[in-house]
Write a protein that holds these residues in place. Structure first.
Motif, PDB file in Angstrom:
ATOM      1  N   GLY A  63       0.816  -1.211   0.000  1.00  0.00           N
ATOM      2  CA  GLY A  63       0.000   0.000   0.000  1.00  0.00           C
ATOM      3  C   GLY A  63       0.844   1.253   0.000  1.00  0.00           C
ATOM      4  N   GLY A  64       1.920   1.247   0.824  1.00  0.00           N
ATOM      5  CA  GLY A  64       2.817   2.395   0.840  1.00  0.00           C
ATOM      6  C   GLY A  64       3.533   2.576  -0.491  1.00  0.00           C
ATOM      7  N   GLY A 331       6.915   1.861   2.720  1.00  0.00           N
ATOM      8  CA  GLY A 331       6.627   1.794   1.299  1.00  0.00           C
ATOM      9  C   GLY A 331       6.645   3.149   0.637  1.00  0.00           C
ATOM     10  N   LEU A 332       6.151   4.181   1.344  1.00  0.00           N
ATOM     11  CA  LEU A 332       6.164   5.533   0.794  1.00  0.00           C
ATOM     12  C   LEU A 332       7.582   6.028   0.524  1.00  0.00           C
ATOM     13  N   HIS A 333       8.539   5.569   1.319  1.00  0.00           N
ATOM     14  CA  HIS A 333       9.933   5.988   1.160  1.00  0.00           C
ATOM     15  C   HIS A 333      10.686   5.147   0.135  1.00  0.00           C
ATOM     16  N   LEU A 404      22.432   3.417   4.257  1.00  0.00           N
ATOM     17  CA  LEU A 404      21.835   2.889   3.036  1.00  0.00           C
ATOM     18  C   LEU A 404      21.356   4.047   2.169  1.00  0.00           C
ATOM     19  N   ASP A 405      21.759   4.061   0.911  1.00  0.00           N
ATOM     20  CA  ASP A 405      21.229   5.073  -0.004  1.00  0.00           C
ATOM     21  C   ASP A 405      19.858   4.627  -0.506  1.00  0.00           C
ATOM     22  N   ASP A 406      19.184   5.475  -1.275  1.00  0.00           N
ATOM     23  CA  ASP A 406      17.814   5.199  -1.709  1.00  0.00           C
ATOM     24  C   ASP A 406      17.717   3.917  -2.534  1.00  0.00           C
ATOM     25  N   THR A 407      18.685   3.689  -3.400  1.00  0.00           N
ATOM     26  CA  THR A 407      18.624   2.508  -4.261  1.00  0.00           C
ATOM     27  C   THR A 407      18.848   1.230  -3.461  1.00  0.00           C
ATOM     28  N   THR A 408      19.830   1.239  -2.578  1.00  0.00           N
ATOM     29  CA  THR A 408      20.073   0.067  -1.734  1.00  0.00           C
ATOM     30  C   THR A 408      18.882  -0.216  -0.834  1.00  0.00           C
ATOM     31  N   PHE A 409      18.276   0.852  -0.296  1.00  0.00           N
ATOM     32  CA  PHE A 409      17.076   0.700   0.528  1.00  0.00           C
ATOM     33  C   PHE A 409      15.970   0.015  -0.281  1.00  0.00           C
ATOM     34  N   ALA A 410      15.747   0.470  -1.518  1.00  0.00           N
ATOM     35  CA  ALA A 410      14.701  -0.125  -2.358  1.00  0.00           C
ATOM     36  C   ALA A 410      14.996  -1.593  -2.643  1.00  0.00           C
TER      37      ALA A 410
END
Length: 455
Positions: A63-64, A331-333, A404-410
């Motif tokens: 959902g996020g 999920g929003l992040h 963690l950068d945004d891509t690694t987080f994803a």
């Protein structure tokens, strides 16, 4: 909302649309709408996924992601109207408060008697599922640097510890849901699995505390004196010792003196206040506030039903409202669009393979070596791969600390979703069992926190 230079002041509520003000430009009405939309979307997804026997956390993260920059958030008008950048702090704070209180509840409900009942076998199985994926992190981190080059990246050790913790954890509530669906709670296999997962949770919190200590301020830039990580670890150990060795006996003595009735009246208010203060204390030490709330939950005396009464009053609000917001904000992040190119998606596949393969191989080897049948050992290896709350805590804290950068987080959020989604069908295929006189019907087994299985 008024801006003065770089400072932005956000008013709580509007004077109404009849006076020319848009309520969505003000903090409280916008937060109320955000919460309502998140709850409706996640509930619809949970109902859609129910025939697939997926735990509720999958619907909440999806959902996020659906509302975030991976999907609807790409529509500029939607993002600016419902999730403008200035509103993120309020939503994150509310969801973080829910997380803190949930970890307090986890501490209240953590039962070491199940570990003692099953014996050293559960400890060995838990260690077998933790060590291989944690060690594999040392090999994954250099590959991350190649596949996902980032201009600012934490040093090797913090990133390695965070990645190792993310790969090693097991979702105890998700495992409980799977066992309940299959009618395996209360039988020897289920007892072993739950005890091993409980031990895994304890190891996971130790790893998280270590990750928080070595990460410092994040981003690879050391803060404070060179020995700051040592000071953080020592202060954290002193905090735990004070809570368990000094505060716990004091609270037990106070509960006995007040009696069950008066102690019960004070349980909820006093326990929540102390959990919040414990969170503030660990934040001051340099460890995330959730660790303080968790340790205070462990320290709450069980005598006279004090901990049980506090949990009964706090749990409905946390599990029904505040915790789903935490999963949804994760999920929003998450912007799946950050994972671009064959190298990045190859890294996703490799991380998923290591998370499942490392858990499966280590758990299967130890379980089979301690007398469990190969079929049961394989089923346990699959089930222990399920991720959940602790995984998301590790990832979100890693992102907060700029480890963690945004891509690694994803990449790791995708891994958490994939392993959790696969756990139920694979476990069902490996270990489907018809309830018998010694195998209770799943409907007769009550899980703490209800049947929603949020984490």
């Amino acid at each position: 909302m008024a801006a003065n230079g770089s400072a932005v002041t956000v008013k709580m509520a509007s004077d109404g649309m009849w006076q020319g003000e848009n309520p969505l430009d003000f903090a409280l009405p916008l937060l109320a709408l955000q919460v309502a939309v998140i709850l409706v979307i996640t509930q619809c997804l949970a109902l859609a996924l129910k025939p697939l026997r997926q735990p509720r956390v999958v619907a909440e993260i999806l959902g996020g992601i659906l509302l975030g920059p991976s999907a609807l958030g790409r529509w500029g008008a939607f993002r600016r109207t419902l999730f403008p950048a200035w509103s993120a702090a309020a939503l994150d704070t509310v969801s973080g408060l829910g997380l803190l209180l949930f970890l307090f509840l986890v501490g209240l409900e953590l039962d070491f008697r199940s570990v003692r009942r099953v014996g050293p076998r559960s400890v060995a199985i838990a260690a077998g599922g933790i060590v291989p994926p944690f060690l594999a992190a040392a090999g994954l981190v250099p590959l991350l640097d190649v596949a996902v080059p980032a201009p600012r990246r934490a040093s090797f050790l913090p990133l390695c510890v965070f990645v190792g913790a993310a790969l090693s954890v097991t979702a105890l509530p998700v495992l409980a849901c799977i066992l309940k669906e299959l009618g395996l709670l209360g039988v020897p296999f289920g007892d072993t699995a739950m005890a091993a997962a409980a031990v895994n949770d304890v190891f996971a919190w130790v790893l998280l505390a270590l990750a928080l200590a070595v990460s410092g301020g994040g981003g690879g830039e050391p803060k404070g004196p060179p020995l700051a990580p040592v000071y953080i670890l020592a202060s954290g150990a002193a905090f735990v010792a004070f809570m368990l060795c000094a505060l716990r006996p004091l609270m037990a003595r106070l509960a006995r003196r007040l009696g069950p009735d008066r102690a019960g009246d004070l349980a909820c208010t006093g326990a929540v206040a102390c959990a919040l203060l414990a969170g503030a204390a660990t934040d001051a030490i340099g460890v995330h506030p959730v660790f303080g709330a968790f340790v205070f939950g462990l320290a709450m005396p069980r005598e006279g039903g004090l901990a049980e009464r506090a949990g009964e009053k706090v749990a409905p609000l946390v599990s029904g409202l505040m915790l789903p917001l935490y999963f949804a904000t994760s999920g929003l992040h998450t912007d799946v669009g950050n994972v671009r190119g064959a190298a990045a998606w190859g890294m996703v596949a490799l991380v998923v393979a290591v998370a499942i393969g490392g858990k499966f191989a280590g758990t299967f080897a130890v379980a089979a070596g301690t007398g469990m049948s190969r079929r049961e050992a394989a089923a346990l290896g699959v089930a222990m791969s399920a991720k959940g709350l602790v995984e998301l805590i590790v990832l979100n804290i890693g992102k907060e600390r700029k480890v963690l950068d945004d891509t690694t987080f994803a990449i790791f959020v995708i891994m958490a979703l994939t392993t959790t989604v696969l756990a139920t069908p694979f476990m069902t295929a490996l270990y489907r069992r018809t309830p018998t006189a010694t195998t209770p019907e799943s409907d007769d087994v009550e899980l703490k926190g209800g049947d929603a299985c949020p984490a």
